[in-house]
Design a protein around this motif. Structure first.
Motif, PDB file in Angstrom:
ATOM      1  N   CYS A   1       7.256 -58.428  17.012  1.00 45.36           N
ATOM      2  CA  CYS A   1       7.957 -58.631  15.735  1.00 45.36           C
ATOM      3  C   CYS A   1       9.419 -59.001  15.952  1.00 45.36           C
ATOM      4  O   CYS A   1       9.946 -59.899  15.289  1.00 45.36           O
ATOM      5  N   ILE A   2      10.107 -58.315  16.890  1.00 48.20           N
ATOM      6  CA  ILE A   2      11.518 -58.635  17.167  1.00 48.20           C
ATOM      7  C   ILE A   2      11.627 -60.087  17.654  1.00 48.20           C
ATOM      8  O   ILE A   2      12.498 -60.835  17.224  1.00 48.20           O
ATOM      9  N   SER A   3      10.696 -60.489  18.542  1.00 46.82           N
ATOM     10  CA  SER A   3      10.744 -61.851  19.084  1.00 46.82           C
ATOM     11  C   SER A   3      10.517 -62.886  17.989  1.00 46.82           C
ATOM     12  O   SER A   3      11.120 -63.947  17.983  1.00 46.82           O
ATOM     13  N   ASP A   4       9.623 -62.535  17.055  1.00 45.06           N
ATOM     14  CA  ASP A   4       9.296 -63.467  15.983  1.00 45.06           C
ATOM     15  C   ASP A   4      10.419 -63.545  14.944  1.00 45.06           C
ATOM     16  O   ASP A   4      10.946 -64.613  14.658  1.00 45.06           O
ATOM     17  N   TYR A   5      10.829 -62.390  14.437  1.00 43.31           N
ATOM     18  CA  TYR A   5      11.779 -62.377  13.320  1.00 43.31           C
ATOM     19  C   TYR A   5      13.230 -62.561  13.764  1.00 43.31           C
ATOM     20  O   TYR A   5      13.999 -63.232  13.091  1.00 43.31           O
ATOM     21  N   SER A   6      13.613 -61.946  14.903  1.00 43.55           N
ATOM     22  CA  SER A   6      15.017 -62.004  15.291  1.00 43.55           C
ATOM     23  C   SER A   6      15.299 -63.134  16.273  1.00 43.55           C
ATOM     24  O   SER A   6      16.244 -63.883  16.115  1.00 43.55           O
ATOM     25  N   PHE A   7      14.473 -63.232  17.321  1.00 41.41           N
ATOM     26  CA  PHE A   7      14.725 -64.269  18.327  1.00 41.41           C
ATOM     27  C   PHE A   7      14.115 -65.617  17.933  1.00 41.41           C
ATOM     28  O   PHE A   7      14.287 -66.599  18.632  1.00 41.41           O
ATOM     29  N   LYS A   8      13.384 -65.635  16.827  1.00 42.11           N
ATOM     30  CA  LYS A   8      12.787 -66.865  16.281  1.00 42.11           C
ATOM     31  C   LYS A   8      11.943 -67.611  17.311  1.00 42.11           C
ATOM     32  O   LYS A   8      11.963 -68.846  17.371  1.00 42.11           O
ATOM     33  N   GLN A   9      11.232 -66.864  18.135  1.00 39.90           N
ATOM     34  CA  GLN A   9      10.371 -67.518  19.113  1.00 39.90           C
ATOM     35  C   GLN A   9       9.044 -67.873  18.455  1.00 39.90           C
ATOM     36  O   GLN A   9       8.655 -67.245  17.463  1.00 39.90           O
ATOM     37  N   ASP A  10       8.343 -68.900  18.999  1.00 38.66           N
ATOM     38  CA  ASP A  10       7.067 -69.236  18.369  1.00 38.66           C
ATOM     39  C   ASP A  10       6.042 -68.139  18.670  1.00 38.66           C
ATOM     40  O   ASP A  10       6.255 -67.288  19.536  1.00 38.66           O
ATOM     41  N   ALA A  11       4.931 -68.182  17.923  1.00 40.04           N
ATOM     42  CA  ALA A  11       3.962 -67.078  17.968  1.00 40.04           C
ATOM     43  C   ALA A  11       3.480 -66.806  19.394  1.00 40.04           C
ATOM     44  O   ALA A  11       3.350 -65.653  19.800  1.00 40.04           O
ATOM     45  N   LYS A  12       3.245 -67.875  20.161  1.00 41.66           N
ATOM     46  CA  LYS A  12       2.705 -67.684  21.509  1.00 41.66           C
ATOM     47  C   LYS A  12       3.668 -66.869  22.376  1.00 41.66           C
ATOM     48  O   LYS A  12       3.270 -65.893  23.020  1.00 41.66           O
ATOM     49  N   TYR A  13       4.942 -67.246  22.350  1.00 46.50           N
ATOM     50  CA  TYR A  13       5.902 -66.535  23.198  1.00 46.50           C
ATOM     51  C   TYR A  13       6.243 -65.150  22.657  1.00 46.50           C
ATOM     52  O   TYR A  13       6.543 -64.228  23.413  1.00 46.50           O
ATOM     53  N   ALA A  14       6.190 -64.998  21.332  1.00 48.44           N
ATOM     54  CA  ALA A  14       6.412 -63.668  20.754  1.00 48.44           C
ATOM     55  C   ALA A  14       5.353 -62.699  21.297  1.00 48.44           C
ATOM     56  O   ALA A  14       5.668 -61.589  21.729  1.00 48.44           O
TER      57      ALA A  14
END
Ligand SMILES: [Zn+2]
Length: 232
Positions: free
Chosen positions: A129-142
């Motif tokens: 969730c942090i990777s998706d919402y804060s770091f704005k990474q795509d789903a695969k890398y999140a």
């Protein structure tokens, strides 16, 4: 119980092996490997977060505090003016570093809830969730971020259990079964709260399908190559 150095080196080695495998299978880019290995190491330290008086845990809290203020910075950078953003980052840093540390010290026991499969899933999904919402990474890398953190976490729990078996005497030490458990049987309210938070995080995660599709394709292609090689 395995000590800090053992946890660190085993987490670093095993995450590196998985990262090399992932890069070779083309599931992930080489440029992401160092970050993912770093997350594997953080995951490998994370369960001992409740051993608050040790030096390595204080170091871990510094890293977590930095990560959380970076997460807040990247989430709010388009909405808040720079000096407010800076002040906010400092506040978040100190809050994580001291308040969270103090509350863990107050409310948890070592080898309690943080040494469990439930905590493993919680921290994996939290990282996604942090990777998706804060770091704005795509789903695969999140999801890769989450899985590497969770992988390091699992390696830690397994190591702790292995150290509970006294190999020379072939008997179990008292600590056997305290690291790798489903949840904290001795403190049901805290387990229930963590279960609720985990369900909420799962609901908030981006779709996992992209990572599954890519992995399936690459592994399938790899098996195809091996079968061709054997036929020659
Ligand atoms: Zn441990």
């Amino acid at each position: 119980m395995a000590n800090f150095n053992v946890h660190f080196s085993v987490a670093a080695t095993s995450s590196s092996i998985v990262a090399i495998l992932g890069v070779n299978l083309n599931v992930m880019d080489f440029s992401h490997a160092p970050w993912l290995i770093f997350l594997g190491i953080v995951g490998g330290m994370l369960p001992d977060i409740d051993a608050v008086n040790s030096k390595p845990v204080r170091l871990l809290f510094n890293i977590l505090a930095l990560l959380s203020s970076t997460a807040v910075l990247s989430t709010l950078k388009n909405y808040v003016v720079p000096y407010q953003l800076f002040a906010l980052a400092v506040v978040i840093y100190w809050l994580t570093r001291f308040l969270v540390l103090a509350s863990i010290k107050r409310f948890t026991v070592h080898r309690g809830i943080f040494h469990s499969i439930l905590a493993l899933i919680f921290f994996t999904l939290l990282m996604v969730c942090i990777s998706d919402y804060s770091f704005k990474q795509d789903a695969k890398y999140a999801w890769l971020n989450g899985f590497f953190l969770g992988f390091g976490f699992l390696v830690h729990l397994l190591l702790d259990e292995m150290y509970s078996v006294d190999l020379s005497n072939r008997r179990m030490k008292k600590s056997f079964g305290t690291a790798l458990k489903l949840f904290n049987y001795k403190n049901l309210p805290s387990s229930a709260l963590m279960t609720l938070l985990t369900i909420f995080l799962y609901w908030a995660t981006p779709p996992l399908s992209e990572l599954i599709t890519v992995t399936e394709q690459r592994v399938g292609y790899f098996i195809f190559l091996i079968s061709q090689y054997n036929e020659v």
